[in-house]
Design a protein around this motif. Structure first.
Motif, PDB file in Angstrom:
ATOM      1  N   GLN A   2       0.848  -1.189   0.000  1.00 35.66           N
ATOM      2  CA  GLN A   2       0.000   0.000   0.000  1.00 35.66           C
ATOM      3  C   GLN A   2       0.882   1.237   0.000  1.00 35.66           C
ATOM      4  OE1 GLN A   2      -3.009   0.184   3.068  1.00 35.66           O
ATOM      5  NE2 GLN A   2      -3.506   2.319   2.620  1.00 35.66           N
ATOM      6  N   THR A   5      -1.843   6.341   1.863  1.00 37.41           N
ATOM      7  CA  THR A   5      -2.764   6.224   2.996  1.00 37.41           C
ATOM      8  C   THR A   5      -4.133   6.755   2.593  1.00 37.41           C
ATOM      9  OG1 THR A   5      -0.988   6.421   4.625  1.00 37.41           O
ATOM     10  CG2 THR A   5      -3.221   6.945   5.376  1.00 37.41           C
ATOM     11  N   ILE A  24     -12.739  -2.065   2.916  1.00 37.17           N
ATOM     12  CA  ILE A  24     -11.372  -1.678   2.528  1.00 37.17           C
ATOM     13  C   ILE A  24     -10.352  -2.597   3.194  1.00 37.17           C
ATOM     14  CG2 ILE A  24      -9.617   0.127   2.806  1.00 37.17           C
ATOM     15  CD1 ILE A  24     -11.874   2.175   2.268  1.00 37.17           C
ATOM     16  N   ASN A  25     -10.581  -2.939   4.450  1.00 34.88           N
ATOM     17  CA  ASN A  25      -9.651  -3.857   5.120  1.00 34.88           C
ATOM     18  C   ASN A  25      -9.721  -5.254   4.533  1.00 34.88           C
ATOM     19  OD1 ASN A  25      -7.984  -2.805   7.477  1.00 34.88           O
ATOM     20  ND2 ASN A  25      -9.939  -1.777   7.797  1.00 34.88           N
ATOM     21  N   THR A  28      -7.853  -5.238   1.286  1.00 32.90           N
ATOM     22  CA  THR A  28      -6.414  -5.155   1.535  1.00 32.90           C
ATOM     23  C   THR A  28      -5.855  -6.513   1.962  1.00 32.90           C
ATOM     24  OG1 THR A  28      -6.569  -2.820   2.136  1.00 32.90           O
ATOM     25  CG2 THR A  28      -4.650  -4.020   2.948  1.00 32.90           C
ATOM     26  N   SER A  37      -3.475  -5.220   7.209  1.00 33.35           N
ATOM     27  CA  SER A  37      -4.722  -4.441   7.187  1.00 33.35           C
ATOM     28  C   SER A  37      -4.416  -3.105   6.521  1.00 33.35           C
ATOM     29  CB  SER A  37      -5.278  -4.237   8.603  1.00 33.35           C
ATOM     30  OG  SER A  37      -4.310  -3.631   9.443  1.00 33.35           O
ATOM     31  N   ALA A  38      -5.465  -2.349   6.238  1.00 36.51           N
ATOM     32  CA  ALA A  38      -5.302  -1.114   5.463  1.00 36.51           C
ATOM     33  C   ALA A  38      -4.860   0.054   6.341  1.00 36.51           C
ATOM     34  CB  ALA A  38      -6.613  -0.763   4.774  1.00 36.51           C
ATOM     35  N   ARG A  39      -4.048   0.925   5.748  1.00 35.54           N
ATOM     36  CA  ARG A  39      -3.706   2.195   6.395  1.00 35.54           C
ATOM     37  C   ARG A  39      -4.804   3.205   6.047  1.00 35.54           C
ATOM     38  NH1 ARG A  39       1.221   1.629   4.004  1.00 35.54           N
ATOM     39  NH2 ARG A  39       1.003   3.661   3.007  1.00 35.54           N
ATOM     40  N   VAL A 226      -8.898   1.140  -2.852  1.00 34.66           N
ATOM     41  CA  VAL A 226      -7.799   0.196  -2.646  1.00 34.66           C
ATOM     42  C   VAL A 226      -6.909   0.135  -3.891  1.00 34.66           C
ATOM     43  CG1 VAL A 226      -7.239  -2.231  -2.230  1.00 34.66           C
ATOM     44  CG2 VAL A 226      -9.052  -1.114  -0.911  1.00 34.66           C
TER      45      VAL A 226
END
Length: 231
Positions: A2, A5, A24-25, A28, A37-39, A226
């Motif tokens: 990623q 952010t 989103i998580n 990711t 996991s997503a930032r 994403v």
């Protein structure tokens, strides 16, 4: 990896904002594996602060408020952002020149997806300002797509269900059947698909509920976020 952010402006209302965070998580994790996991930087508004300014006759109030929220995201470290609501996008033309971060537009993402399917006539459901406004209709028209919406009394009832139930994560069978009936009525008018043009509606209505293609704007928006974050 990623590279950017993700910034989210949520709270309009909280139930669909939570869905953004979840999707989103999950997307990711699909890319990076279970240990990732997503930032994300989430600015969750008090819905009252948004709706009261949006209702004022002077459009400057809501414009300044929204631009200020984007500045807060930038200062917190976001590289781009999303409004977690379709209706907020009616203000985008006015604020776009003043935004300090790139915006991923839910309208653009959705229109592109409808166009990719080859559909030429699509139904649109959402809050009253979305169905009666022009910000979806005009972009769909520019893509060669005709927009169909329910009549005014039905629009009012859809709007009421969204604000009295869905925005508070209240999901009832009677409202689900009402939305299904609305979609069937649009199909009878010639709609080949339907845009769930409020990020709360996909909490209630899913593809399995109707026979024609459903465009889940929340899911499409999250996928675009994403994709951009990993580009």
């Amino acid at each position: 990896m990623q590279n950017k952010t993700i910034g989210l402006i949520g709270g309009i209302g909280w139930a669909s904002s939570a869905e953004y965070y979840r999707l989103i998580n999950e997307l990711t994790t699909e890319r990076m594996g279970l240990s990732h996991s997503a930032r994300i930087i989430l600015s969750s508004l008090d819905q009252y602060d948004f709706t009261t300014r949006a209702a004022e006759e002077d459009p400057q109030a809501i414009a300044e408020f929204l631009v200020d929220q984007v500045h807060k995201l930038k200062n917190a470290g976001a590289d781009f952002f999303l409004f977690c609501a379709n209706g907020a996008h009616r203000f985008v033309p006015a604020i776009l020149p003043y935004l300090p971060l790139p915006l991923i537009s839910i309208v653009d993402v959705t229109v592109n997806q409808v166009q990719a399917t080859g559909i030429k006539k699509v139904g649109l459901l959402g809050v009253r300002q979305t169905m009666a406004g022009r910000f979806y209709h005009d972009k769909l028209s520019a893509a060669g797509i005709t927009t169909l919406t329910p009549d005014a009394p039905t629009q009012n009832q859809i709007h009421e269900i969204i604000y009295s139930e869905l925005i508070h994560n209240r999901l009832t069978e009677s409202s689900r059947m009402f939305f299904i009936d609305c979609i069937r009525a649009l199909a009878d008018q010639g709609a080949q698909g339907v845009i769930l043009g409020c990020t709360k509606i996909p909490l209630l209505i899913h593809q399995k509920d109707v026979s024609m293609p459903v465009f889940n704007t929340t899911a499409l928006h999250c996928q675009a976020a994403v994709d951009f974050a990993f580009a």
